[in-house]
Design a protein around this motif. Structure first.
Motif, PDB file in Angstrom:
ATOM      1  N   LEU A   1    -118.451 -85.981  19.190  1.00  0.00           N
ATOM      2  CA  LEU A   1    -117.232 -86.627  19.663  1.00  0.00           C
ATOM      3  C   LEU A   1    -117.567 -87.618  20.771  1.00  0.00           C
ATOM      4  O   LEU A   1    -117.087 -88.765  20.769  1.00  0.00           O
ATOM      5  N   VAL A   2    -118.406 -87.200  21.709  1.00  0.00           N
ATOM      6  CA  VAL A   2    -118.827 -88.102  22.789  1.00  0.00           C
ATOM      7  C   VAL A   2    -119.617 -89.281  22.223  1.00  0.00           C
ATOM      8  O   VAL A   2    -119.438 -90.427  22.653  1.00  0.00           O
ATOM      9  N   ALA A   3    -120.478 -89.022  21.227  1.00  0.00           N
ATOM     10  CA  ALA A   3    -121.257 -90.110  20.623  1.00  0.00           C
ATOM     11  C   ALA A   3    -120.342 -91.165  19.997  1.00  0.00           C
ATOM     12  O   ALA A   3    -120.552 -92.378  20.172  1.00  0.00           O
ATOM     13  N   ASN A   4    -119.313 -90.729  19.282  1.00  0.00           N
ATOM     14  CA  ASN A   4    -118.395 -91.683  18.657  1.00  0.00           C
ATOM     15  C   ASN A   4    -117.614 -92.475  19.696  1.00  0.00           C
ATOM     16  O   ASN A   4    -117.425 -93.688  19.549  1.00  0.00           O
ATOM     17  N   LEU A   5    -117.149 -91.807  20.740  1.00  0.00           N
ATOM     18  CA  LEU A   5    -116.416 -92.504  21.800  1.00  0.00           C
ATOM     19  C   LEU A   5    -117.312 -93.496  22.527  1.00  0.00           C
ATOM     20  O   LEU A   5    -116.876 -94.608  22.869  1.00  0.00           O
TER      21      LEU A   5
ATOM     22  N   LEU B   1    -112.854 -92.741  12.929  1.00  0.00           N
ATOM     23  CA  LEU B   1    -112.807 -91.664  11.939  1.00  0.00           C
ATOM     24  C   LEU B   1    -113.702 -90.507  12.353  1.00  0.00           C
ATOM     25  O   LEU B   1    -113.310 -89.334  12.243  1.00  0.00           O
ATOM     26  N   GLY B   2    -114.894 -90.805  12.843  1.00  0.00           N
ATOM     27  CA  GLY B   2    -115.806 -89.758  13.272  1.00  0.00           C
ATOM     28  C   GLY B   2    -115.242 -88.933  14.412  1.00  0.00           C
ATOM     29  O   GLY B   2    -115.342 -87.692  14.405  1.00  0.00           O
ATOM     30  N   ALA B   3    -114.630 -89.588  15.400  1.00  0.00           N
ATOM     31  CA  ALA B   3    -114.071 -88.873  16.548  1.00  0.00           C
ATOM     32  C   ALA B   3    -112.911 -87.974  16.132  1.00  0.00           C
ATOM     33  O   ALA B   3    -112.835 -86.804  16.540  1.00  0.00           O
ATOM     34  N   LEU B   4    -111.995 -88.511  15.339  1.00  0.00           N
ATOM     35  CA  LEU B   4    -110.850 -87.719  14.886  1.00  0.00           C
ATOM     36  C   LEU B   4    -111.298 -86.534  14.030  1.00  0.00           C
ATOM     37  O   LEU B   4    -110.770 -85.422  14.153  1.00  0.00           O
ATOM     38  N   ALA B   5    -112.291 -86.768  13.186  1.00  0.00           N
ATOM     39  CA  ALA B   5    -112.781 -85.692  12.324  1.00  0.00           C
ATOM     40  C   ALA B   5    -113.458 -84.598  13.132  1.00  0.00           C
ATOM     41  O   ALA B   5    -113.311 -83.410  12.821  1.00  0.00           O
ATOM     42  N   CYS B   6    -114.202 -84.960  14.166  1.00  0.00           N
ATOM     43  CA  CYS B   6    -114.845 -83.954  15.011  1.00  0.00           C
ATOM     44  C   CYS B   6    -113.810 -83.028  15.639  1.00  0.00           C
ATOM     45  O   CYS B   6    -113.968 -81.805  15.643  1.00  0.00           O
ATOM     46  N   VAL B   7    -112.737 -83.608  16.171  1.00  0.00           N
ATOM     47  CA  VAL B   7    -111.674 -82.797  16.779  1.00  0.00           C
ATOM     48  C   VAL B   7    -111.015 -81.920  15.721  1.00  0.00           C
ATOM     49  O   VAL B   7    -110.767 -80.721  15.931  1.00  0.00           O
TER      50      VAL B   7
ATOM     51  N   LEU C   1    -112.199 -80.788  12.859  1.00  0.00           N
ATOM     52  CA  LEU C   1    -113.058 -79.712  12.383  1.00  0.00           C
ATOM     53  C   LEU C   1    -113.250 -78.620  13.433  1.00  0.00           C
ATOM     54  O   LEU C   1    -113.369 -77.444  13.100  1.00  0.00           O
ATOM     55  N   VAL C   2    -113.259 -78.987  14.694  1.00  0.00           N
ATOM     56  CA  VAL C   2    -113.398 -77.982  15.764  1.00  0.00           C
ATOM     57  C   VAL C   2    -112.254 -76.977  15.709  1.00  0.00           C
ATOM     58  O   VAL C   2    -112.459 -75.765  15.786  1.00  0.00           O
ATOM     59  N   VAL C   3    -111.021 -77.472  15.571  1.00  0.00           N
ATOM     60  CA  VAL C   3    -109.868 -76.573  15.639  1.00  0.00           C
ATOM     61  C   VAL C   3    -109.729 -75.708  14.389  1.00  0.00           C
ATOM     62  O   VAL C   3    -108.988 -74.719  14.409  1.00  0.00           O
ATOM     63  N   THR C   4    -110.436 -76.055  13.316  1.00  0.00           N
ATOM     64  CA  THR C   4    -110.363 -75.233  12.111  1.00  0.00           C
ATOM     65  C   THR C   4    -111.518 -74.242  11.998  1.00  0.00           C
ATOM     66  O   THR C   4    -111.584 -73.485  11.029  1.00  0.00           O
ATOM     67  N   LEU C   5    -112.425 -74.228  12.968  1.00  0.00           N
ATOM     68  CA  LEU C   5    -113.509 -73.253  12.947  1.00  0.00           C
ATOM     69  C   LEU C   5    -112.951 -71.845  13.129  1.00  0.00           C
ATOM     70  O   LEU C   5    -111.820 -71.673  13.604  1.00  0.00           O
ATOM     71  N   PRO C   6    -113.725 -70.808  12.776  1.00  0.00           N
ATOM     72  CA  PRO C   6    -113.253 -69.436  13.001  1.00  0.00           C
ATOM     73  C   PRO C   6    -112.803 -69.232  14.449  1.00  0.00           C
ATOM     74  O   PRO C   6    -113.462 -69.709  15.378  1.00  0.00           O
ATOM     75  N   PRO C   7    -111.671 -68.548  14.668  1.00  0.00           N
ATOM     76  CA  PRO C   7    -111.106 -68.419  16.022  1.00  0.00           C
ATOM     77  C   PRO C   7    -112.093 -67.898  17.069  1.00  0.00           C
ATOM     78  O   PRO C   7    -112.112 -68.385  18.195  1.00  0.00           O
ATOM     79  N   LEU C   8    -112.920 -66.924  16.707  1.00  0.00           N
ATOM     80  CA  LEU C   8    -113.864 -66.387  17.673  1.00  0.00           C
ATOM     81  C   LEU C   8    -114.855 -67.452  18.131  1.00  0.00           C
ATOM     82  O   LEU C   8    -115.200 -67.525  19.322  1.00  0.00           O
ATOM     83  N   SER C   9    -115.305 -68.300  17.213  1.00  0.00           N
ATOM     84  CA  SER C   9    -116.225 -69.371  17.574  1.00  0.00           C
ATOM     85  C   SER C   9    -115.570 -70.339  18.548  1.00  0.00           C
ATOM     86  O   SER C   9    -116.201 -70.810  19.500  1.00  0.00           O
ATOM     87  N   VAL C  10    -114.288 -70.649  18.313  1.00  0.00           N
ATOM     88  CA  VAL C  10    -113.567 -71.564  19.202  1.00  0.00           C
ATOM     89  C   VAL C  10    -113.401 -70.953  20.583  1.00  0.00           C
ATOM     90  O   VAL C  10    -113.642 -71.611  21.609  1.00  0.00           O
TER      91      VAL C  10
END
Length: 417
Positions: free
Chosen positions: A354-358, A377-383, A385-394
């Motif tokens: 996300l930082v790399a894209n910004l 597109l890369g920045a939005l996709a990173c965000v 995908l993060v929120v859809t990871l398994p809850p414990l990982s988040v």
């Protein structure tokens, strides 16, 4: 700033690409399809496509930035230069914690295939120690060993695919299972986040920027070449697994490719297991190299202890950083869970990109190689995908990032007059 010798530029396009490919063809190609299939069933094919598109966007951002800032440290350096010290620090912290988890996962994957029952953790720690010693003796030694490992892995993967399709173990009707969308879009996006773990290896090329010859040309070429090879391999393996086992069976086994091959020919299963062990070693070797270089950059930037800012006078490697993180990885192996490490690693690495894209988005036209739309597109996709990871990982990721922020606040507070 340390007066120690600088890193030596010894890597060409081929060696840099091999390091990237070796990092991407690690535990991911043998293990990541299991949680992806559990999340999305046959929809993992769409998840794989999404992960590949996100990886491409991130890769173009990294390539564009590396051409202008060809020093070791990757997005830690890019974030500091383009967005400020805090952005660089968060990228570096995300890389360090994410790749520490990845390295532990790679070592444990190797041990799962190579160690006798009950000896998995000692063997995993032994692998870290041995490969840390290889890295300690110079980046050309690292590249040379990874080159051998990549060839062995590709041979094992090729044998598995040939056995499944040539031995009539594949049934094309199994590929779609209950349908691509049977698990819904949330499952598909979660599978994309998990599979992204497999594609993140091209970051190793950027983090080795201080050791690449003609970096403005070599790094962008190597990043795109390595990613292209990995995408082709992952697509072939995904289709082969689904055709051989079906999505439900892929989700139930921790060794899907070995199961698919051994279902057709008994000798093929052990061959794939050897390939998995070798792949994990190659990825672990690349991870250790990338962690050491990012840690060196962060120490030189004042974001990690100054003691880590040291380059060996003979071997020209960040030896203290490499040894320190080898020790940390060994501790993680003693307490970590293999499958949980994948999600946790994805969390840290997605925020890194996300930082790399910004950062790439802010570059002026003279430094731009790719359209800004790729970075958006890369920045939005990173965000996403993060929120859809398994809850414990988040949850774990948020807590560890909070700890990293607190540590930097303490360090910067101490430096104030």
């Amino acid at each position: 700033m340390s007066n120690a010798p600088e890193l030596s530029r010894r890597l060409g396009t081929f060696d840099a690409s091999v390091i990237g490919v070796g990092s991407m063809l690690g535990a991911g190609v043998f293990a990541a399809f299991t949680p992806a299939a559990a999340a999305a069933g046959s929809g993992l094919l769409i998840g794989l496509l999404i992960a590949g598109v996100v990886a491409f966007c991130n890769a173009t951002s990294s390539a564009q930035l590396a051409a202008v800032y060809p020093s070791s440290g990757g997005t830690y350096v890019y974030g500091r230069e383009r967005l400020g010290p805090w952005a660089g620090y968060l990228a570096g912290w995300g890389f360090v914690i994410g790749k520490t988890a990845s390295a532990a996962a790679m070592a444990m994957t190797f041990a799962a295939y190579a160690a006798p029952a009950g000896w998995e953790r000692p063997v995993a720690i032994g692998a870290v120690v041995v490969l840390a010693a290889v890295n300690y003796h110079g980046v050309t030694r690292t590249a040379g060993l990874i080159r051998i490992l990549v060839v062995l892995v590709l041979l094992a993967l090729g044998a598995a695919v040939a056995v499944v399709w040539g031995g009539q173990g594949a049934e094309p009707s199994r590929i779609l299972g209950d349908g691509l969308f049977a698990h819904g879009w949330y499952g598909i996006l979660q599978s994309a986040g998990l599979l992204f773990f497999a594609f993140a290896g091209y970051a190793r090329i950027a983090t080795l920027g201080g050791e690449v010859r003609n970096p403005k040309r070599t790094i962008p070429r190597a990043i795109i070449l390595a990613l292209s090879v990995a995408v082709v391999v992952y697509v072939v393996i995904a289709i082969t697994l689904l055709a051989a086992l079906g999505p439900e069976a892929v989700a139930r086994t921790a060794t899907p490719l070995a199961d698919a091959a051994s279902s057709v020919a008994a000798w093929a299963g052990p061959v794939v297991k050897v390939g998995a062990a070798v792949a994990a070693l190659g990825a672990l070797l690349g991870l250790l190299a990338g962690l050491g270089r990012t840690t060196l950059a962060m120490a030189r930037g004042g974001d990690l202890p100054q003691w880590l800012d040291a380059v060996h006078p003979r071997y020209h490697v960040p030896h203290r950083a490499e040894l320190a993180f080898a020790a940390v990885i060994c501790v993680v192996i003693l307490v970590a869970d293999l499958r949980g490490a994948i999600g946790f690693s994805s969390f840290g690495v997605l925020l890194y990109y996300l930082v790399a894209n910004l950062a790439a988005f802010t570059q002026p036209p003279a430094d731009r190689r790719y359209p800004k739309g790729f970075q958006v597109l890369g920045a939005l996709a990173c965000v996403g995908l993060v929120v859809t990871l398994p809850p414990l990982s988040v949850v774990l990721g948020v807590l560890v990032f909070a700890a990293g922020i607190a540590l930097r606040l303490i360090r910067t507070g101490r430096r104030r007059p």
